[in-house]
Each structure stands twice: as C-alpha cells, then as structure tokens.
Motif scaffolding. Structure first.
Motif, PDB file in Angstrom:
ATOM      1  N   GLU A  33     -24.899   2.841 -28.899  1.00  0.00           N
ATOM      2  CA  GLU A  33     -26.012   2.588 -29.801  1.00  0.00           C
ATOM      3  C   GLU A  33     -27.340   2.770 -29.082  1.00  0.00           C
ATOM      4  O   GLU A  33     -28.372   3.018 -29.698  1.00  0.00           O
ATOM      5  N   ILE A  34     -27.333   2.610 -27.760  1.00  0.00           N
ATOM      6  CA  ILE A  34     -28.581   2.744 -26.996  1.00  0.00           C
ATOM      7  C   ILE A  34     -28.795   4.206 -26.599  1.00  0.00           C
ATOM      8  O   ILE A  34     -29.803   4.809 -26.891  1.00  0.00           O
ATOM      9  N   LEU A  35     -27.825   4.783 -25.911  1.00  0.00           N
ATOM     10  CA  LEU A  35     -27.870   6.195 -25.555  1.00  0.00           C
ATOM     11  C   LEU A  35     -26.491   6.778 -25.811  1.00  0.00           C
ATOM     12  O   LEU A  35     -25.486   6.165 -25.467  1.00  0.00           O
ATOM     13  N   ARG A  36     -26.432   7.962 -26.378  1.00  0.00           N
ATOM     14  CA  ARG A  36     -25.157   8.515 -26.812  1.00  0.00           C
ATOM     15  C   ARG A  36     -24.199   8.755 -25.654  1.00  0.00           C
ATOM     16  O   ARG A  36     -24.588   9.215 -24.594  1.00  0.00           O
ATOM     17  N   GLY A  37     -22.953   8.440 -25.907  1.00  0.00           N
ATOM     18  CA  GLY A  37     -21.934   8.571 -24.881  1.00  0.00           C
ATOM     19  C   GLY A  37     -21.222   9.897 -24.949  1.00  0.00           C
ATOM     20  O   GLY A  37     -21.567  10.794 -25.706  1.00  0.00           O
ATOM     21  N   VAL A  38     -20.165  10.011 -24.166  1.00  0.00           N
ATOM     22  CA  VAL A  38     -19.401  11.242 -24.075  1.00  0.00           C
ATOM     23  C   VAL A  38     -18.077  11.044 -24.789  1.00  0.00           C
ATOM     24  O   VAL A  38     -17.485   9.973 -24.744  1.00  0.00           O
ATOM     25  N   GLY A  39     -17.578  12.093 -25.438  1.00  0.00           N
ATOM     26  CA  GLY A  39     -16.245  12.038 -26.024  1.00  0.00           C
ATOM     27  C   GLY A  39     -16.244  11.763 -27.514  1.00  0.00           C
ATOM     28  O   GLY A  39     -17.278  11.621 -28.155  1.00  0.00           O
ATOM     29  N   ARG A  40     -15.014  11.663 -28.068  1.00  0.00           N
ATOM     30  CA  ARG A  40     -14.847  11.446 -29.494  1.00  0.00           C
ATOM     31  C   ARG A  40     -14.975   9.972 -29.850  1.00  0.00           C
ATOM     32  O   ARG A  40     -14.899   9.108 -29.000  1.00  0.00           O
ATOM     33  N   LYS A  41     -15.124   9.716 -31.159  1.00  0.00           N
ATOM     34  CA  LYS A  41     -15.191   8.334 -31.634  1.00  0.00           C
ATOM     35  C   LYS A  41     -13.858   7.641 -31.423  1.00  0.00           C
ATOM     36  O   LYS A  41     -12.803   8.260 -31.518  1.00  0.00           O
ATOM     37  N   SER A  47     -13.611   0.507 -32.412  1.00  0.00           N
ATOM     38  CA  SER A  47     -14.431  -0.190 -31.422  1.00  0.00           C
ATOM     39  C   SER A  47     -15.554   0.705 -30.925  1.00  0.00           C
ATOM     40  O   SER A  47     -15.528   1.928 -31.114  1.00  0.00           O
ATOM     41  N   ARG A  48     -16.523   0.094 -30.270  1.00  0.00           N
ATOM     42  CA  ARG A  48     -17.689   0.849 -29.828  1.00  0.00           C
ATOM     43  C   ARG A  48     -17.326   1.757 -28.653  1.00  0.00           C
ATOM     44  O   ARG A  48     -16.605   1.369 -27.744  1.00  0.00           O
ATOM     45  N   LYS A  49     -17.871   2.944 -28.710  1.00  0.00           N
ATOM     46  CA  LYS A  49     -17.642   3.912 -27.649  1.00  0.00           C
ATOM     47  C   LYS A  49     -18.603   3.646 -26.497  1.00  0.00           C
ATOM     48  O   LYS A  49     -19.784   3.414 -26.708  1.00  0.00           O
ATOM     49  N   LYS A  50     -18.074   3.683 -25.293  1.00  0.00           N
ATOM     50  CA  LYS A  50     -18.937   3.504 -24.130  1.00  0.00           C
ATOM     51  C   LYS A  50     -19.808   4.743 -23.932  1.00  0.00           C
ATOM     52  O   LYS A  50     -19.317   5.855 -23.829  1.00  0.00           O
ATOM     53  N   GLY A  51     -21.095   4.532 -23.904  1.00  0.00           N
ATOM     54  CA  GLY A  51     -22.023   5.608 -23.615  1.00  0.00           C
ATOM     55  C   GLY A  51     -22.704   5.316 -22.305  1.00  0.00           C
ATOM     56  O   GLY A  51     -22.129   4.715 -21.418  1.00  0.00           O
ATOM     57  N   GLY A  52     -23.947   5.706 -22.217  1.00  0.00           N
ATOM     58  CA  GLY A  52     -24.673   5.390 -21.001  1.00  0.00           C
ATOM     59  C   GLY A  52     -25.742   6.416 -20.719  1.00  0.00           C
ATOM     60  O   GLY A  52     -26.048   7.269 -21.547  1.00  0.00           O
ATOM     61  N   PHE A  53     -26.302   6.329 -19.535  1.00  0.00           N
ATOM     62  CA  PHE A  53     -27.274   7.327 -19.130  1.00  0.00           C
ATOM     63  C   PHE A  53     -26.937   7.801 -17.735  1.00  0.00           C
ATOM     64  O   PHE A  53     -26.239   7.132 -16.976  1.00  0.00           O
TER      65      PHE A  53
END
Length: 401
Positions: free
Chosen positions: A142-150, A155-161
């Motif tokens: 929700e903060i910065l888009r992550g990598v990979g499919r939903k 559950s929430r997908k781990k994203g990051g920067f």
C-alpha cells in the motif's frame, strides 16, 4: 581534536551536530524553500530531531518526541528550546520535500570526501573506483508497490523500496543514491550515472547491459563484472590458457571476445571485451568481463573482490540504524528517514576518522547511543572510552550536568 575542544560542556549529540556546517543546511533550505510553510519546525530543528531518532534507534515518532521531551534543559545546546510535537513532526515528514535532506547529504559528502578517503586501499593501483549494488527494504505494497503477483489468500503482498547506491570504494560511503519501488529493475540505475573518463565501476552480473558497456568504452569509463551464465560470445583471441594444468590457481584463462549488440532483433554492433577465468585459493572459479585491456588479469580479479564492500555497507546501515520501522507512511517520509540515516552514517565515518579509533563501527555507534546526551569530550570518548570516563569523573562532571 582541537576542533572539538572549543565546545566544552556540550552533550555528545551536540558535538556530532557541530560537524555539520550551518551553511550547508542554509543552502539546502534556500534551494528548496523548505521553511516557507513550516515556520514552526525549521529545517535545522527537523534534521536534529530526526538525527536524534536515528542515533537513539527510535522506532516511531512518539519515541523521538518523548525522548527529546526528557532532554529539555539540554535542548538549547541542540539549537532549540522545546521538543517538537508529534503531529508537527509527522506533518513535516510527510510534506517537507525529502530533497532538502538529500541536498544536505551531498553537501556533507562534498565537504568531507577528501578527508575520509583512503588512498591506501590494499591491492589496488587504480583510483576513482565505484561499487554499485541495491538493497531492498520491505514495506507493505500500500505504501510502495511490491514485486510479483497478488496473493491468492487475499493477504497483503510484501512490497518495499530499493536503495540503489554507488559507493566510493576509497571513502566507504555512498556517493550517489536513488530510491525507487522494489519492482524497478536494477539495470535502470546505470542510466542515471554520470561518470568522468578514467572512472572504474564494479558490479554483479544483474547489471549486464551491453549497449551501456559500449557507450562506457567510448567514454573511457572502465568496468569489471561477472559473466552471465547464458552469455553468448565469440572468442577472437586467447592470450592465456592454463585450464589443463594440474592444480592451477589464479588466472586460468584470458581471452578477447566479442558480443553482439542487438536492436529489434538485428545485431548492429559487436562489442570487444576481455574475458578472464580466475580460480581462487579455495577452489572457486569465477569468470569476469571488462572493457579494460591494459591492467594485468590478476588486478581485474582483485578489483572485483571490492564489490563486497557495498554489501558490508548495507549490512552496517541496516544493523546499526532504524530502518525496520518507519516514521511515516508516505513515500516522502520514508525517503526523508533514509537520507537522515545516510547523513548519520556519514557523520560517524567522519568522527571515526577524526578520532583515529580502532573500535568497530557497531561498537562506536553503541557507545554513542548509550551516552547521546552525556557531557563528555566526543573524540576522546570514542578513542578510549574508559580513559575519557576517568578524566571526566576526576573533573567532577560525571556523565550528566
């Protein structure tokens, strides 16, 4: 050391802050008009508050503000009279552009670069060596888009920067930083680099872009990297071949090769490179490629060894500074915190060089964290903690006023 003796009776944090020339903060403030809408929290107070949080390893804005609140009476040494409110600090983190702190970081780097550089880097006969790599710090998407499919379970997908960094091998600090979403490919970072002729770059095989290599060859910017496992090349000349020699180590093979650079599926240029097969004392075999044809092959292998310096830098930053929890949920707040961490790390490198200490970086940070608001001479304290404590104790000052 004499530079710090004119600040007697100041807490350690205040002595650290005195390393930052006021002109650097003022120039950054003017450039970005950073005080225009935040008169209740000037840039300097904002920076000092966040650096307090970095050195204290605070996990949230509440800890920063309550920690500063407990230091009232000492805050005048830091340049302000009262601790900022949490809402004020939160608002500034989200809305004051992170570019202000980025500009301060690069200003400090320019100020101290020659001082912290070590011209005696072991085994290297070159200058201006840069190391490139990236490190991902996890956040929710929700903060910065992550990598990979939903995620299928909802559950929430781990994203990051990603912190894309170019490190100066001779100073041990990042010379150029770019913060992006984790999904951005590492290769894009190469297009943001501006390097003078004669520069050296070392990076892993994830950054292989042959048309960029060709441009660097024209500009006389040299690189060393490892060859990709699926690399397609043509051998034009074999200079050394010791692969059939029993128990051979070091340079096993040295070749000149060409690789095709394609555009829309058609080869438009053949790039000439040097391919070196090297066997370590432990028996591991590595294949390096470079666009430099003059340095001895063993030197090329030795240059690549320095790539691990940036891994150690990322480890040093992640282990000693607060990057597990963030002081805001907006991309601007996250980038602001990252640049404050980089500023704190650079200041520690400067202090470590001034103190000429043999303490490890982690040990030095721990000692400073425990005595951040104590009244003791910083460089003496870093160089020999027990001697500085005895000297302060004998003077009847103790570790607090």
């Amino acid at each position: 050391m004499s530079e710090f003796k004119k600040f007697p009776g100041q807490p350690i944090l205040s002595q650290i802050l005195n390393i930052i020339p006021p002109s650097i903060i003022q120039a950054a403030t003017r450039k970005h008009k950073a005080n225009r809408y935040y008169k209740r929290l000037p840039v300097r107070v904002h920076l000092v508050s966040l650096l307090y949080g970095v050195y204290s390893y605070c996990n949230g804005l509440r800890e920063i503000c309550e920690g500063l609140l407990g230091c009232e009476g000492k805050l005048n040494h830091l340049g302000f009279n009262k601790a900022p409110a949490r809402s004020t600090l939160s608002d500034a983190n989200n809305k004051r552009s992170y570019h202000v702190f980025e500009t301060i970081y690069y200003g400090l780097l320019k100020q101290y670069h020659s001082f912290i550089s070590d011209s005696r880097l072991k085994g290297l006969s070159i200058r201006n060596l840069k190391v490139i790599d990236s490190s991902t710090i996890q956040l929710f998407s929700e903060i910065l888009r992550g990598v990979g499919r939903k995620r299928g379970d909802g559950s929430r997908k781990k994203g990051g920067f990603k912190v894309h960094a170019m490190m100066d091998a001779f100073s041990g600090v990042t010379e150029f930083v770019r913060l992006t979403e984790a999904r951005e490919h590492d290769q894009k970072f190469l297009y943001h680099l501006k390097l003078p002729a004669g520069s050296w770059l070392v990076f892993d095989k994830a950054y292989t872009i042959y048309h960029k290599f060709a441009k660097w060859s024209e500009e006389k910017v040299w690189f060393v990297t490892r060859e990709r496992n699926n690399a397609v090349f043509h051998v034009s000349k074999v200079l050394i071949d010791r692969t059939k020699k029993h128990n051979s180590k070091g340079v096993l093979k040295e070749q000149y090769v060409t690789v095709g650079i394609k555009e829309r599926g058609t080869v438009i240029l053949r790039l000439k490179l040097r391919r070196i097969t090297f066997k370590t004392d432990e028996g591991k075999v590595y294949v390096y490629i470079t666009n430099n044809f003059t340095l001895p092959a063993w030197q090329i292998a030795n240059i690549y060894k320095n790539r691990w310096m940036i891994e150690l830098l990322f480890k040093q930053i992640k282990q000693n500074f607060p990057l597990r929890y963030f002081w805001g949920e907006s991309p601007n707040a996250i980038r602001t915190q990252v640049y404050c961490v980089l500023i704190a790390q650079l200041l520690m490198v400067v202090i470590r060089r001034k103190a000429a200490t043999k303490k490890s970086f982690a040990n030095m940070i721990t000692v400073i964290r425990l005595h951040l608001m104590s009244y003791v001479e910083l460089l003496e304290f870093i160089k020999d903690t027990y001697k500085a404590w005895r000297k302060t104790h004998e003077m009847g000052l103790g570790f607090s006023p």
